[in-house]
Design a protein around this motif. Structure first.
Motif, mmCIF file in Angstrom:
data_model
loop_
_atom_site.group_PDB
_atom_site.id
_atom_site.type_symbol
_atom_site.label_atom_id
_atom_site.label_comp_id
_atom_site.label_asym_id
_atom_site.label_seq_id
_atom_site.Cartn_x
_atom_site.Cartn_y
_atom_site.Cartn_z
ATOM 1 N N ASN A 51 0.780 -1.031 0.086
ATOM 2 C CA ASN A 51 0.062 -0.038 -0.096
ATOM 3 C C ASN A 51 0.976 1.151 -0.062
ATOM 4 O O ASN A 51 1.836 1.476 0.756
ATOM 5 C CB ASN A 51 -1.002 0.065 1.119
ATOM 6 C CG ASN A 51 -1.607 1.080 1.250
ATOM 7 O OD1 ASN A 51 -2.324 1.630 0.271
ATOM 8 N ND2 ASN A 51 -1.988 1.829 2.507
ATOM 9 N N THR A 52 0.807 2.068 -0.877
ATOM 10 C CA THR A 52 1.396 3.258 -1.223
ATOM 11 C C THR A 52 0.636 4.480 -1.271
ATOM 12 O O THR A 52 -0.091 4.514 -2.168
ATOM 13 C CB THR A 52 2.398 3.197 -2.143
ATOM 14 O OG1 THR A 52 3.393 2.220 -2.104
ATOM 15 C CG2 THR A 52 3.382 4.663 -2.504
ATOM 16 N N CYS A 53 0.332 5.454 -0.479
ATOM 17 C CA CYS A 53 -0.812 6.531 -0.479
ATOM 18 C C CYS A 53 0.233 7.630 -0.451
ATOM 19 O O CYS A 53 1.173 7.854 -0.086
ATOM 20 C CB CYS A 53 -1.370 6.474 0.918
ATOM 21 S SG CYS A 53 -2.335 5.229 1.192
ATOM 22 N N TYR A 54 -0.540 8.613 -1.451
ATOM 23 C CA TYR A 54 -0.114 10.112 -1.545
ATOM 24 C C TYR A 54 -1.313 10.894 -1.000
ATOM 25 O O TYR A 54 -2.405 10.437 -0.670
ATOM 26 C CB TYR A 54 0.537 10.349 -2.887
ATOM 27 C CG TYR A 54 1.564 9.498 -3.201
ATOM 28 C CD1 TYR A 54 2.920 9.813 -2.663
ATOM 29 C CD2 TYR A 54 1.478 8.299 -3.973
ATOM 30 C CE1 TYR A 54 3.913 9.018 -2.874
ATOM 31 C CE2 TYR A 54 2.530 7.636 -4.180
ATOM 32 C CZ TYR A 54 3.937 7.826 -3.657
ATOM 33 O OH TYR A 54 4.896 7.060 -3.930
ATOM 34 N N LYS A 55 -1.235 12.257 -1.183
ATOM 35 C CA LYS A 55 -2.261 13.069 -0.895
ATOM 36 C C LYS A 55 -3.743 12.930 -1.485
ATOM 37 O O LYS A 55 -4.695 12.739 -0.806
ATOM 38 C CB LYS A 55 -1.709 14.468 -0.948
ATOM 39 C CG LYS A 55 -2.758 15.493 -0.242
ATOM 40 C CD LYS A 55 -1.969 16.858 -0.406
ATOM 41 C CE LYS A 55 -2.899 17.866 0.610
ATOM 42 N NZ LYS A 55 -2.230 19.033 1.010
ATOM 43 N N ASP A 56 -3.484 12.561 -2.677
ATOM 44 C CA ASP A 56 -4.894 12.468 -3.559
ATOM 45 C C ASP A 56 -4.827 11.206 -4.364
ATOM 46 O O ASP A 56 -5.851 11.224 -5.483
ATOM 47 C CB ASP A 56 -5.212 13.732 -4.234
ATOM 48 C CG ASP A 56 -4.081 14.175 -5.122
ATOM 49 O OD1 ASP A 56 -3.064 13.602 -5.250
ATOM 50 O OD2 ASP A 56 -4.323 15.484 -5.777
ATOM 51 N N THR A 57 -3.910 10.146 -4.163
ATOM 52 C CA THR A 57 -4.036 9.092 -4.846
ATOM 53 C C THR A 57 -3.144 7.816 -4.302
ATOM 54 O O THR A 57 -2.617 8.283 -3.221
ATOM 55 C CB THR A 57 -3.250 9.344 -6.387
ATOM 56 O OG1 THR A 57 -3.427 8.110 -6.936
ATOM 57 C CG2 THR A 57 -1.854 9.482 -6.286
ATOM 58 N N GLY A 58 -2.933 6.900 -4.581
ATOM 59 C CA GLY A 58 -2.334 5.645 -3.855
ATOM 60 C C GLY A 58 -2.421 4.551 -4.774
ATOM 61 O O GLY A 58 -2.779 4.300 -5.858
ATOM 62 N N LEU A 59 -1.534 3.540 -4.243
ATOM 63 C CA LEU A 59 -1.326 2.397 -5.208
ATOM 64 C C LEU A 59 -1.576 1.209 -4.068
ATOM 65 O O LEU A 59 -0.898 1.230 -3.026
ATOM 66 C CB LEU A 59 -0.083 2.230 -5.806
ATOM 67 C CG LEU A 59 0.363 0.981 -6.724
ATOM 68 C CD1 LEU A 59 -0.611 0.982 -7.841
ATOM 69 C CD2 LEU A 59 1.742 0.996 -7.104
ATOM 70 N N TRP A 60 -2.385 0.299 -4.370
ATOM 71 C CA TRP A 60 -2.750 -0.882 -3.487
ATOM 72 C C TRP A 60 -2.831 -2.101 -4.067
ATOM 73 O O TRP A 60 -3.266 -2.415 -5.220
ATOM 74 C CB TRP A 60 -3.847 -0.779 -2.453
ATOM 75 C CG TRP A 60 -4.309 -1.761 -1.724
ATOM 76 C CD1 TRP A 60 -3.981 -2.037 -0.549
ATOM 77 C CD2 TRP A 60 -5.314 -2.765 -2.210
ATOM 78 N NE1 TRP A 60 -4.696 -3.537 -0.035
ATOM 79 C CE2 TRP A 60 -5.676 -3.787 -1.161
ATOM 80 C CE3 TRP A 60 -6.120 -2.772 -3.293
ATOM 81 C CZ2 TRP A 60 -6.365 -4.806 -1.154
ATOM 82 C CZ3 TRP A 60 -7.190 -3.964 -3.300
ATOM 83 C CH2 TRP A 60 -7.084 -4.680 -2.344
ATOM 84 N N GLY A 61 -2.226 -3.246 -3.643
ATOM 85 C CA GLY A 61 -2.305 -4.569 -4.177
ATOM 86 C C GLY A 61 -1.421 -5.515 -3.466
ATOM 87 O O GLY A 61 -0.966 -5.423 -2.430
ATOM 88 N N ALA A 62 -1.148 -6.551 -4.606
ATOM 89 C CA ALA A 62 -0.164 -7.818 -3.982
ATOM 90 C C ALA A 62 0.765 -8.077 -5.162
ATOM 91 O O ALA A 62 0.238 -7.806 -6.376
ATOM 92 C CB ALA A 62 -1.021 -8.853 -3.388
ATOM 93 N N TYR A 63 1.927 -8.402 -5.095
ATOM 94 C CA TYR A 63 2.784 -9.030 -5.878
ATOM 95 C C TYR A 63 3.113 -10.355 -5.325
ATOM 96 O O TYR A 63 3.458 -10.558 -4.260
ATOM 97 C CB TYR A 63 4.033 -8.202 -6.507
ATOM 98 C CG TYR A 63 4.975 -7.894 -5.401
ATOM 99 C CD1 TYR A 63 6.155 -8.826 -5.076
ATOM 100 C CD2 TYR A 63 4.853 -6.872 -4.529
ATOM 101 C CE1 TYR A 63 7.006 -8.518 -4.316
ATOM 102 C CE2 TYR A 63 5.803 -6.377 -3.646
ATOM 103 C CZ TYR A 63 6.783 -7.180 -3.517
ATOM 104 O OH TYR A 63 7.956 -7.187 -2.367
ATOM 105 N N GLY A 64 3.377 -11.321 -6.522
ATOM 106 C CA GLY A 64 3.994 -12.466 -5.873
ATOM 107 C C GLY A 64 5.160 -13.159 -6.991
ATOM 108 O O GLY A 64 5.318 -12.526 -8.019
ATOM 109 N N VAL A 65 5.776 -13.856 -6.531
ATOM 110 C CA VAL A 65 6.929 -14.546 -7.453
ATOM 111 C C VAL A 65 6.432 -16.133 -7.666
ATOM 112 O O VAL A 65 6.390 -16.941 -6.706
ATOM 113 C CB VAL A 65 8.292 -14.441 -6.933
ATOM 114 C CG1 VAL A 65 9.216 -15.275 -7.523
ATOM 115 C CG2 VAL A 65 8.844 -13.048 -6.621
#
Length: 188
Positions: A51-65
């Motif tokens: 989860n990466t948040c900024y003031k008015d947007t963000g990125l959320w999810g999962a990654y796998g190998v």
């Protein structure tokens, strides 16, 4: 009210989904139900919720190998999306409390030196436009409830176009239409 706490809600959810790495072991003792499931399946090699948040947007999810087995990528994606649906439908208060405790522990442990504190100040400036006192961060995290998690996931996760990235051998990556359909609002 939940929009103000959306970052805390998503961070709590992300922490609850957790991470797992086959090389580190401990699958049966992981607090995350998904980590225990991944351990039992033996797929993927590792995963991490982010989860990466900024003031008015963000990125959320999962990654796998994943390994190059025919179904490894599909099993991983099905498991992640299944866990998100489970959390939306039936997350328990105990799971939310455990995730909140883990998140607070992680946030405090990341600020154990001057460099880490400076990085945290920079992150907070990008996210909130100000430095937030620990008491306020704690209050935002403590305010998260199962109902709030469901509202935020319903607003920001379901019925949205997912972003899917594959790197390497992507033959096992499911069709985008199927992935998008699996992220339509789950029934209550």
């Amino acid at each position: 009210r939940h929009a103000r706490h959306a970052q805390a809600v998503v961070s709590t959810q992300s922490t609850g989904v957790g991470s797992w790495n086959r090389a580190e072991g401990g699958g049966k003792t992981q607090p995350s139900k998904l980590a225990r499931k991944m351990f039992e399946q033996g797929k993927p090699q590792s995963y991490m919720s982010f989860n990466t948040c900024y003031k008015d947007t963000g990125l959320w999810g999962a990654y796998g190998v994943c390994e190059r087995q025919d179904d490894a990528v599909r099993v991983f994606i099905d498991s992640i999306q299944g866990e998100w649906r489970r959390l939306f439908r039936s997350v328990s208060p105990g799971e939310v409390q455990r995730a909140k405790n883990m998140l607070k522990t992680m946030l405090l442990s990341q600020c154990d030196g001057t460099t880490a504190v400076c990085e945290d100040i920079g992150r907070q400036m990008l996210t909130y436009g100000r430095r937030i006192p620990l008491a306020e961060i704690d209050a935002r995290i403590e305010a998260v409830t199962p109902a709030m998690l469901k509202r935020v996931m319903g607003e920001y996760v379901y019925d949205r176009d997912p972003v899917v990235v594959g790197l390497g051998s992507t033959e096992g990556l499911p069709d985008y239409g199927l992935l998008k359909n699996q992220m339509s609002s789950p029934l209550d």
